[in-house]
Design a protein around this motif. Structure first.
Motif, short mmCIF file in Angstrom:
data_model
loop_
_atom_site.label_atom_id
_atom_site.label_comp_id
_atom_site.label_asym_id
_atom_site.label_seq_id
_atom_site.Cartn_x
_atom_site.Cartn_y
_atom_site.Cartn_z
N ILE A 192 -20.47 40.83 -4.20
CA ILE A 192 -19.59 41.25 -5.28
C ILE A 192 -19.68 40.27 -6.45
N PHE A 193 -19.77 38.95 -6.13
CA PHE A 193 -19.94 37.93 -7.16
C PHE A 193 -21.18 38.22 -8.01
N THR A 194 -22.27 38.63 -7.36
CA THR A 194 -23.51 38.91 -8.07
C THR A 194 -23.31 40.02 -9.10
N ILE A 195 -22.66 41.09 -8.67
CA ILE A 195 -22.40 42.22 -9.57
C ILE A 195 -21.50 41.79 -10.73
N LEU A 196 -20.44 41.03 -10.41
CA LEU A 196 -19.52 40.55 -11.45
C LEU A 196 -20.21 39.59 -12.41
N ALA A 197 -21.09 38.74 -11.87
CA ALA A 197 -21.79 37.76 -12.72
C ALA A 197 -22.73 38.46 -13.70
N ILE A 198 -23.41 39.50 -13.24
CA ILE A 198 -24.29 40.27 -14.13
C ILE A 198 -23.46 40.90 -15.24
N SER A 199 -22.34 41.51 -14.84
CA SER A 199 -21.44 42.13 -15.81
C SER A 199 -20.89 41.12 -16.79
N ALA A 200 -20.52 39.93 -16.28
CA ALA A 200 -19.96 38.87 -17.14
C ALA A 200 -21.00 38.35 -18.13
N TYR A 201 -22.23 38.19 -17.66
CA TYR A 201 -23.30 37.73 -18.56
C TYR A 201 -23.46 38.70 -19.73
N PHE A 239 -9.13 35.56 -3.66
CA PHE A 239 -8.96 34.65 -4.80
C PHE A 239 -10.30 34.30 -5.45
N GLY A 240 -11.38 34.31 -4.65
CA GLY A 240 -12.70 34.06 -5.22
C GLY A 240 -13.11 35.16 -6.19
N ILE A 241 -12.88 36.41 -5.80
CA ILE A 241 -13.21 37.54 -6.66
C ILE A 241 -12.32 37.54 -7.90
N LEU A 242 -11.03 37.24 -7.71
CA LEU A 242 -10.12 37.15 -8.86
C LEU A 242 -10.60 36.09 -9.85
N SER A 243 -11.07 34.96 -9.33
CA SER A 243 -11.53 33.87 -10.17
C SER A 243 -12.72 34.28 -11.03
N VAL A 244 -13.69 34.96 -10.42
CA VAL A 244 -14.87 35.40 -11.18
C VAL A 244 -14.47 36.44 -12.22
N TRP A 245 -13.53 37.31 -11.86
CA TRP A 245 -13.07 38.33 -12.81
C TRP A 245 -12.39 37.68 -14.01
N PHE A 246 -11.54 36.68 -13.75
CA PHE A 246 -10.87 35.97 -14.85
C PHE A 246 -11.89 35.21 -15.72
N LYS A 297 -14.98 36.07 -16.27
CA LYS A 297 -15.63 37.10 -17.08
C LYS A 297 -14.81 37.42 -18.33
N LYS A 298 -13.49 37.42 -18.18
CA LYS A 298 -12.59 37.77 -19.27
C LYS A 298 -12.16 36.56 -20.11
N GLU A 299 -12.76 35.39 -19.83
CA GLU A 299 -12.40 34.15 -20.52
C GLU A 299 -10.92 33.80 -20.33
N ASN A 300 -10.40 34.14 -19.19
CA ASN A 300 -8.98 33.91 -18.90
C ASN A 300 -8.85 32.61 -18.10
N ILE A 301 -7.97 31.72 -18.54
CA ILE A 301 -7.83 30.40 -17.92
C ILE A 301 -7.40 30.47 -16.45
N TRP A 302 -6.92 31.64 -16.02
CA TRP A 302 -6.53 31.80 -14.61
C TRP A 302 -7.74 31.72 -13.68
N VAL A 303 -8.94 31.70 -14.25
CA VAL A 303 -10.14 31.48 -13.46
C VAL A 303 -10.01 30.21 -12.63
N TYR A 304 -9.34 29.20 -13.17
CA TYR A 304 -9.29 27.89 -12.49
C TYR A 304 -8.23 27.79 -11.39
N PRO A 305 -6.97 28.19 -11.62
CA PRO A 305 -6.03 28.12 -10.49
C PRO A 305 -6.41 29.03 -9.32
N THR A 306 -6.90 30.24 -9.64
CA THR A 306 -7.31 31.14 -8.55
C THR A 306 -8.54 30.59 -7.83
N GLY A 307 -9.47 30.04 -8.61
CA GLY A 307 -10.67 29.44 -8.02
C GLY A 307 -10.34 28.24 -7.17
N LEU A 308 -9.35 27.48 -7.60
CA LEU A 308 -8.94 26.27 -6.88
C LEU A 308 -8.41 26.62 -5.49
#
Length: 206
Positions: free
Chosen positions: A184-193, A26-33, A35-46
């Motif tokens: 994995i978060f680091t790689i996703l965060a670079i991509s998201a930036y 769920f942590g990886i899903l949250s960062v992916w969402f 990155k995509k500006e998808n509001i599901w970042v919050y329920p998955t992150g929660l």
């Protein structure tokens, strides 16, 4: 490498491993969402942060536990702020921080370090070198989470710095799955930036 991951879980209850795996997914899903500006970042992150609060409490890592409790609160706040925009098309836009927001971020960083240090002292926990690293990363993540809730691109810069710090920290503590997750978060965060920067640059050209 495989032995490192397996050895760290030898004496861990199976259901704790299952919970850590849920945090991983769920942590990886949250960062992916995010990155995509998808509001599901919050329920998955929660889901990820609430479970993390329990696991870190059991492990005795108070600083990390506090930051995940804060993430849980900020997930609710961010969920509300992102949802206020209504449709995806007119949702809260990506922007850069202004001077006042930069000051708030710096204040959050230092206040967080002070508060986490105070909590360690209050509960009479012995502070080791890795706990000081934990305090610094907590400060970075606190500011980053607030910026994310406001959709400020600088949130990704802070996530990248914080993630790079905690990857070896969790490996040192024997939390192999969390260490891999933050890698994995680091790689996703670079991509998201890069993705958010592209969106910002395209808006400037309009």
């Amino acid at each position: 490498m495989i032995d490192f991951f397996l050895d760290s879980y030898k004496n861990t209850p199976l259901w704790h491993i299952a919970l850590e795996f849920l945090v991983f997914v769920f942590g990886i899903l949250s960062v992916w969402f995010a990155k995509k500006e998808n509001i599901w970042v919050y329920p998955t992150g929660l889901i990820a942060t609430v479970i993390s609060v329990y696991l870190l409490y059991v492990a005795g890592y108070i600083g990390d536990m506090i930051i995940n409790a804060y993430f849980s609160i900020m997930s609710i706040y961010g969920w509300y702020v992102w949802a206020k925009g209504g449709t995806v098309e007119d949702n809260l836009p990506i922007t850069r921080t202004n001077f006042n927001e930069k000051i708030i971020g710096v204040l959050l960083f230092f206040v967080t370090i002070f508060v986490v240090f105070g909590i360690y002292k209050y509960f009479d926990y012995e502070i080791h070198n890795d706990n000081y690293v934990d305090m610094i990363s907590s400060g970075i993540f606190f500011a980053g989470m607030w910026y994310m809730a406001r959709k400020k691109i600088e949130n990704w810069t802070l996530w990248i710095i914080g993630d790079i710090i905690v990857v070896p920290l969790y490996a040192y503590r024997g939390l192999g799955m969390l260490s891999l997750q933050y890698l994995i978060f680091t790689i996703l965060a670079i991509s998201a930036y890069l993705e958010w920067k592209k969106i910002l640059d395209s808006k400037k050209q309009q």
